[in-house]
Design an enzyme around this catalytic site. Structure first.
Site, short mmCIF file in Angstrom:
data_model
loop_
_atom_site.label_atom_id
_atom_site.label_comp_id
_atom_site.label_asym_id
_atom_site.label_seq_id
_atom_site.Cartn_x
_atom_site.Cartn_y
_atom_site.Cartn_z
N GLU A 25 39.84 -12.69 38.89
CA GLU A 25 40.06 -14.17 38.12
C GLU A 25 41.56 -14.65 38.35
OE1 GLU A 25 38.67 -14.68 34.37
OE2 GLU A 25 36.51 -13.77 34.82
N ASP B 110 43.63 -19.84 25.07
CA ASP B 110 44.25 -18.72 25.29
C ASP B 110 45.10 -18.25 24.37
OD1 ASP B 110 43.22 -18.16 28.11
OD2 ASP B 110 44.55 -19.65 28.59
#
Length: 261
Positions: free
Chosen positions: A48, A59
Site C-alpha cells: 500500500e 491516521d
C-alpha cells in the site's frame, strides 16, 4: 486478471499474506521506487503506497508526520504516478494506492483511475469515501479501468453494512482492528479477538486482511489467525524513517521485531 484477485485466487490454503504500507515521499522524495522494489524482492505480498494529505483523519501521529514530511518534500499525485511509471515493468506484485478523497477529487476521479491503470496500480483505498458515492460515482469508473476499490470495516460496522460491502466490492475487505486511528499496539484484547471471530463466522465472499496496530509477534499472529493476512503501516513507517529510507534495513528490523514473542 487483476493482480489482487490473482494473488488471492492462487493463495495456498495455509499461506498468510503480509502487506506493508509506506507514505510516498517520506523520508525522501525520490525513494518511492526503491522502497517498492525492495519490498517486492524481500517477499512482501502486496504494497500500500500512501498518498500524503494535510489532514489525514484516520491516521495516528506516525503516519500524520510522514505525510507532513512528504508534502514538505514536494510529493504530489503527479510526481507519485511518474515515480511508479519509472518502475512499472519491474513490479509483479499488486500495488494499492491509499489516500484521502480530497487530493483525488482535485486530480479528477476519471483522471486518477486512468493514471492508476497506466502505471499498473491494482487497487485503491479511500478511507473517507462514502459508500453511496463509491457505488454511484467511483465504482463505475474504477471497474472500467480494472481497479479494485478496497473498503474498510471496523468493530462498529453493522452486519448488514458488512454484507452490503461484501456484495458490492471485489479484491479483499480491509478489517480495521479497532475504531481508533492507526498506530502500533502491543496486543489485541478479548474485545478485538471477539470482533475477529464474529467477522470470520460471517463467511464473507471476499477475503479479509487485518490492519491498524500490528507491530509485534502477538498482534501479527492474531491477525493472521483470523484473516488472510496482516497489513502493517505505522510500525514500518517508523522503521523506514529510522533507517533514513533504507528499506532493507527497515525490513531487517521489522522481521526481527515480528519474530519476538
Amino acid at each position: 486478471m487483476n493482480k489482487i484477485n490473482k494473488l488471492f485466487a492462487e493463495r495456498p490454503q495455509d499461506k498468510k499474506f503480509l502487506s506493508l504500507y509506506f507514505c510516498a515521499g517520506c523520508p525522501t522524495l525520490d525513494s518511492t521506487g526503491d522502497v517498492i522494489l525492495t519490498l517486492q524482492r524481500r517477499g512482501i505480498d502486496f504494497i500500500e503506497v500512501g498518498i500524503p494529505f494535510s489532514d489525514p483523519l484516520a491516521d495516528g501521529p506516525v503516519i500524520q508526520s510522514a505525510a507532513t514530511t512528504a508534502l514538505k518534500n514536494g510529493m504530489s499525485l503527479k510526481t507519485l504516478f511518474r515515480q511508479i511509471q519509472d518502475i512499472k515493468d519491474k513490479v509483479t506484485i499488486p500495488l494499492i494506492l491509499m489516500g484521502y478523497l480530497n487530493p483525488i477529487l482535485h486530480y479528477g476521479i476519471e483522471s486518477f483511475c486512468k493514471s492508476c491503470a497506466e502505471v499498473g496500480i491494482s487497487g485503491i483505498i479511500i478511507p473517507d469515501l462514502p459508500f453511496d458515492d463509491y457505488l454511484s460515482q467511483v465504482k463505475p469508473i474504477a471497474d472500467r479501468y480494472d481497479l479494485r476499490v478496497i473498503m474498510l470495516i471496523t468493530p462498529e460496522t453493522s452486519e448488514e453494512r458488512i454484507r452490503f460491502i461484501d456484495d458490492n466490492t471485489d479484491g479483499f475487505i480491509y478489517m480495521v482492528s479497532s475504531a481508533s486511528t492507526t498506530g502500533a499496539q502491543k496486543s489485541f484484547d478479548e474485545t478485538k479477538q471477539e470482533y475477529f471471530r464474529r467477522i470470520d463466522n460471517m463467511h464473507l465472499r471476499n477475503p479479509r486482511m487485518i490492519g491498524f496496530g500490528i507491530s509485534n509477534h502477538q498482534t501479527l499472529k492474531a491477525a493472521q489467525d483470523n484473516a488472510a493476512g496482516a497489513i502493517i503501516g505505522s510500525k514500518f513507517v517508523t522503521l523506514l524513517n529510522k533507517a533514513e529510507g533504507n528499506a532493507d534495513k527497515a525490513l531487517d528490523q521489522l522481521f526481527e521485531d515480528l519474530s519476538k514473542n
